[in-house]
Design an enzyme around this catalytic site. Sequence first.
Site, PDB file in Angstrom:
ATOM      1  N   HIS A  99       7.903   5.582  -2.640  1.00 41.43           N
ATOM      2  CA  HIS A  99       8.366   6.187  -1.385  1.00 41.43           C
ATOM      3  C   HIS A  99       9.880   6.423  -1.384  1.00 41.43           C
ATOM      4  O   HIS A  99      10.380   7.207  -0.584  1.00 41.43           O
ATOM      5  CB  HIS A  99       7.937   5.336  -0.182  1.00 41.43           C
ATOM      6  CG  HIS A  99       8.725   4.071   0.021  1.00 41.43           C
ATOM      7  ND1 HIS A  99       8.256   2.828  -0.359  1.00 41.43           N
ATOM      8  CD2 HIS A  99       9.941   3.856   0.567  1.00 41.43           C
ATOM      9  CE1 HIS A  99       9.143   1.904  -0.046  1.00 41.43           C
ATOM     10  NE2 HIS A  99      10.168   2.507   0.523  1.00 41.43           N
ATOM     11  N   ASP A 129       2.631   2.281  -4.836  1.00 44.04           N
ATOM     12  CA  ASP A 129       3.985   2.549  -4.359  1.00 44.04           C
ATOM     13  C   ASP A 129       5.025   2.214  -5.428  1.00 44.04           C
ATOM     14  O   ASP A 129       6.052   1.614  -5.146  1.00 44.04           O
ATOM     15  CB  ASP A 129       4.285   1.786  -3.070  1.00 44.04           C
ATOM     16  CG  ASP A 129       5.562   2.277  -2.387  1.00 44.04           C
ATOM     17  OD1 ASP A 129       5.939   3.445  -2.630  1.00 44.04           O
ATOM     18  OD2 ASP A 129       6.179   1.502  -1.629  1.00 44.04           O
ATOM     19  N   SER A 204      14.203  -1.565  -0.631  1.00 40.20           N
ATOM     20  CA  SER A 204      13.017  -1.024  -1.284  1.00 40.20           C
ATOM     21  C   SER A 204      13.318  -0.595  -2.710  1.00 40.20           C
ATOM     22  O   SER A 204      14.277   0.141  -2.960  1.00 40.20           O
ATOM     23  CB  SER A 204      12.481   0.178  -0.498  1.00 40.20           C
ATOM     24  OG  SER A 204      11.952  -0.221   0.734  1.00 40.20           O
ATOM     25  N   LEU A 256     -16.089   3.261 -10.567  1.00 40.86           N
ATOM     26  CA  LEU A 256     -17.462   2.754 -10.605  1.00 40.86           C
ATOM     27  C   LEU A 256     -18.415   3.646  -9.832  1.00 40.86           C
ATOM     28  O   LEU A 256     -19.565   3.832 -10.225  1.00 40.86           O
ATOM     29  CB  LEU A 256     -17.498   1.326 -10.048  1.00 40.86           C
ATOM     30  CG  LEU A 256     -18.816   0.571 -10.115  1.00 40.86           C
ATOM     31  CD1 LEU A 256     -19.295   0.437 -11.558  1.00 40.86           C
ATOM     32  CD2 LEU A 256     -18.660  -0.821  -9.491  1.00 40.86           C
ATOM     33  N   VAL A 258     -19.102   3.495  -6.198  1.00 37.66           N
ATOM     34  CA  VAL A 258     -19.870   2.825  -5.149  1.00 37.66           C
ATOM     35  C   VAL A 258     -19.019   2.693  -3.891  1.00 37.66           C
ATOM     36  O   VAL A 258     -17.794   2.711  -3.946  1.00 37.66           O
ATOM     37  CB  VAL A 258     -20.329   1.408  -5.578  1.00 37.66           C
ATOM     38  CG1 VAL A 258     -21.280   1.474  -6.760  1.00 37.66           C
ATOM     39  CG2 VAL A 258     -19.135   0.502  -5.883  1.00 37.66           C
TER      40      VAL A 258
END
Length: 459
Positions: A99, A129, A204, A256, A258
Amino acid sequence: MKSRLVTNIYFLLAFVPCLMLGSSALAGHSLGNGLRVLEEVESGLVGLAEHTLPSVVSISPFVPESSVGTPESLRKRPNNAGAGVIVDGRNGYLITNAHVVRKAEKIRVTLYGGQEYVGNVLGTDEETDLAVVHINSDEILPQVSLGDSSKLKIGQLVVAIGNPYGLKETLSLGVISGLNRENINLSRYEDFIQTDASINPGNSGGPLLNIRGEVIGINTAIINYAQSIGFAIPSNVVKNVSRQIIEHGEVNRGWLGVGIENVPEDVAAQVNLAKGRGVMINSIFEGQPAHMAGLKVGDIILKIGGSNVDSPNGMIRLIGNVSPGQFINLDILRDGEERTYSIQLGHRKDQMEMASLQQNPLPELGFDWTEHEAGATTGDHEDSDKKKEGVLVTRVEPGGSADRGGLMVGDLITALNGQDVINRGHFESILRQNHVRGSISVTVQRADEEVSLTLSRSE
């Protein structure tokens, strides 16, 4: 020195309050010993800062100085958007948050000594991220090593470095407050380290370090309405993601095929399954690895590759850590019996493909439905002892196939083509599996009656 520093820091935590209060018990020789401990701890922290700060960079959007038609105020160096940390000084690779560099191909990277570079965003991974930035330098840049986040323990001392509010190279000390934090709604693959080391806007992308100066996490977020609650992405996740971005420019994860959910309490009770163990399959995508291997709706996945599965997010992380094309063992519970399947994972579909797979394959039936509250009592009578699973009809199109077949708003569909309906995901899975049929049969609970209906598709 380092092991002694750790011991002395714990002594420091107990000693400092007494020292500040000027206790008469800490006079003479005792006071001298305490001061030496303080000096040793202080020296260790200063050394840690001196070792790691040169590897932490400031990151901001890059605006070319010669931008034609750009106002002078916008050509000036922008405010710092975040931080990053150099993990490969020889090749010029640094890590930050996705970000921080979102929608930017080039960014301004400022080193500890003030030297500036124009960095290229090598790749980003919005799922975690994380992003990797590359800068060209004629010199080998200072770097720090990535530690092993699997060995972290609550209570360990950590240091966070970043640029909060544009204040460059800010260092804060704290502890690991929690591990394996999920459901924070910050990213898809959540397995955060929680810390009370001060993290603010601008931190960040900066590193979370242990007392050895190893990066054990990348700072990513804070909870705005709380104090001393910050989160970092574990270094082992950073290693995997950054390696794939450097090698391939993107991250490839296993698929997978599902839909999953926590095991409902009543289902867990029926099979004597401990609370928090396993996840239940509520839908299977036709033609995908799980379908090809023979997994079924209602199967409970207990382990993946030998690792216990305790939540949907946990399973998503386990599958995502396996590369497409690799085989993986799934231990499942079906009808009270444990089984093991070896499944070759495919490539995870993008969101548009996912959405198309989950669309109702029979929209021409002319009705909508929603999840039915598990264990809710159906019928108008309070003393009704019938507890039904299924999906609740919320809309019936006037004159449509469902209307002509007798379906009504408020009906609870409990079976479809002879199969009991567990929940919405199960219902939609059965619809997908029967999309070629010209009609479907449904069993509905209506007040105190059970009614069978046949719904034909409109021509």
